[in-house]
Design an enzyme around this catalytic site. Structure first.
Site, mmCIF file in Angstrom:
data_model
loop_
_atom_site.group_PDB
_atom_site.id
_atom_site.type_symbol
_atom_site.label_atom_id
_atom_site.label_comp_id
_atom_site.label_asym_id
_atom_site.label_seq_id
_atom_site.Cartn_x
_atom_site.Cartn_y
_atom_site.Cartn_z
ATOM 1 N N ARG A 291 8.480 15.993 -67.628
ATOM 2 C CA ARG A 291 8.374 15.363 -69.082
ATOM 3 C C ARG A 291 7.819 16.180 -69.982
ATOM 4 O O ARG A 291 6.822 16.805 -69.882
ATOM 5 C CB ARG A 291 7.431 14.108 -68.853
ATOM 6 N N HIS A 295 3.180 11.790 -73.050
ATOM 7 C CA HIS A 295 3.746 10.573 -72.550
ATOM 8 C C HIS A 295 4.283 9.551 -73.592
ATOM 9 O O HIS A 295 5.162 8.810 -73.321
ATOM 10 C CB HIS A 295 2.622 9.922 -71.752
ATOM 11 N N TYR A 304 -4.563 18.053 -70.951
ATOM 12 C CA TYR A 304 -4.813 18.034 -69.453
ATOM 13 C C TYR A 304 -3.698 18.838 -69.003
ATOM 14 O O TYR A 304 -3.484 18.995 -67.866
ATOM 15 C CB TYR A 304 -4.336 16.596 -69.343
#
Length: 395
Positions: A291, A295, A304
């Site tokens: 990805r 998100h 993160y």
């Protein structure tokens, strides 16, 4: 797959998210691949040999069609992201980097095959003929999904993580009970596909669905897009044994495919769907991909994961890979690529204009479809709400 005991694979980056010592884009020797990152055809290997026959009919025209799908799907995704940032949508979950996994799986399906998506399967929706405008309408909040599931055999998006896996397992059992499996009729035999991400594999619904489908021997293909991040949680926080190897515990075949290789994904999915339609039961496919975006538009991935990780995966971009192959094979030139970009611009303009012109539904519509039959409490609440709205002075 070997019957030997499967040892846990190496975990990915440590919690500090320092650049990993190993190549995190390497799916291992069992990963099925037909196009490498530079667009070169991969020679026959132990991993891909069983699937080569499923793409023997893919000629230059179909390769160009697959590339067109990838480009247009990415453009739809980019418009969805931009529209959300401009306040036109409430949310948008990007599929950036996962186009080949979704287009390969979507184009492997026949018209009668039924898909149960999560909420990121814009590429599968495209392949099943769902107008992207309908996707935007759902995330704009002006309808209850925006499309007739039975018109395209593409179920409504499922926001609850993993819930769609149970829906698919149940529907596949119904297909089986209706005798739509194993007849040998290519226009009649039906398979079901369920899509989720790596994070979904930790959900109870996912595991229950695999138990149910394997025991029932139902015609369903579970398609896990391992994009390496379940929101902010990396793979090692989701599982120790990768999804395709865990399939053995449910008594069904599991295969890992290069999810950035549209040819490999097409081949593996065709094989699994053929198996399901012929009455041989479920298969689990793990599409090894990444990805590259957030998100959703409410997420900030810089909190993160490091940029270096994304940069590594960008070198294996699924669209760049197929473009390199087409150019090298003389199947695409600058003129054709420019025409495709112009088509993408036209598509973007159409869906953007349609999104901005969508009428807002009456406020009281929120009370519709709560229950199948009229409900006195809901009706009373609706009447009170309508009266409250009418109490305001008009501008």
């Amino acid at each position: 797959m070997s019957d030997d005991v499967v040892a846990p694979v190496d975990t990915a980056a440590p919690a500090t998210h320092e650049p990993p010592a190993r190549d995190i884009t390497d799916g291992g020797p069992e990963m099925v691949q037909f196009l490498d990152a530079e667009g070169n055809r991969v020679p026959v290997t132990e991993a891909n040999s069983a699937y080569a026959e499923f793409i023997q009919d893919v000629d230059g025209e179909e390769l160009r069609a697959l590339y067109r799908d990838l480009v247009l799907v990415r453009r739809v995704d980019a418009e969805g992201h931009a529209l959300q940032r401009q306040g036109e949508l409430g949310l948008w979950p990007s599929l950036l980097g996962q186009e080949a996994a979704q287009v390969g799986a979507g184009r492997a399906m026949r018209a009668q095959d039924y898909a149960f998506p999560g909420y990121r399967e814009h590429g599968v929706a495209w392949c099943k003929g769902v107008d992207p405008v309908n996707l935007l309408g759902m995330f704009r909040g002006v309808n209850h999904g925006g499309w007739d599931s039975n018109e395209n055999n593409f179920h409504l998006y499922t926001i609850v993580i993993g819930n769609q896996m149970l829906h698919a397992a149940g529907y596949a059992l119904g297909v089986q009970k209706d005798g739509l499996v194993g007849s040998g009729d290519a226009d009649r035999d039906t398979a079901v596909m369920a899509f989720t991400g790596d994070g979904g594999t930790a959900q109870g619904d996912y595991n229950e669905a695999l138990v149910f489908a394997s025991v029932a021997h139902s015609p369903v293909v579970f398609f896990v897009q391992n994009n390496h991040w379940a929101i902010s949680e990396p793979n090692e926080k989701q599982f120790v044994i990768p999804p395709y190897q865990r399939a053995r515990g449910f008594g069904i075949p599991g295969v890992r495919v290069d999810g950035n290789d549209v040819l490999a994904t097409l081949a593996v999915t065709r094989a699994a769907l053929d198996r399901a339609r012929s009455g041989q039961g479920p298969t689990l496919i793990e599409a090894f991909t990444y990805r590259m975006g957030a998100h959703t538009t409410s997420d900030d991935p810089t909190k993160y994961r490091i940029a270096a990780e994304v940069d590594i995966w960008k070198k294996k971009d699924p669209i760049d890979r197929l473009r390199k192959h087409l150019v090298a094979q003389g199947l695409a030139d600058d003129e054709w690529l420019a025409e495709l970009e112009a088509e993408a611009d036209e598509l973007a303009l159409r869906i953007r204009t349609a999104c901005q012109q969508m009428p807002n539904p009456p406020h009281e519509d929120m009370f519709e479809n709560v229950y199948v039959d009229p409900h006195p409490l809901v009706e009373r609440e609706r009447d009170e709400f309508v009266a409250y709205q009418a109490s305001f002075e008009e501008d």
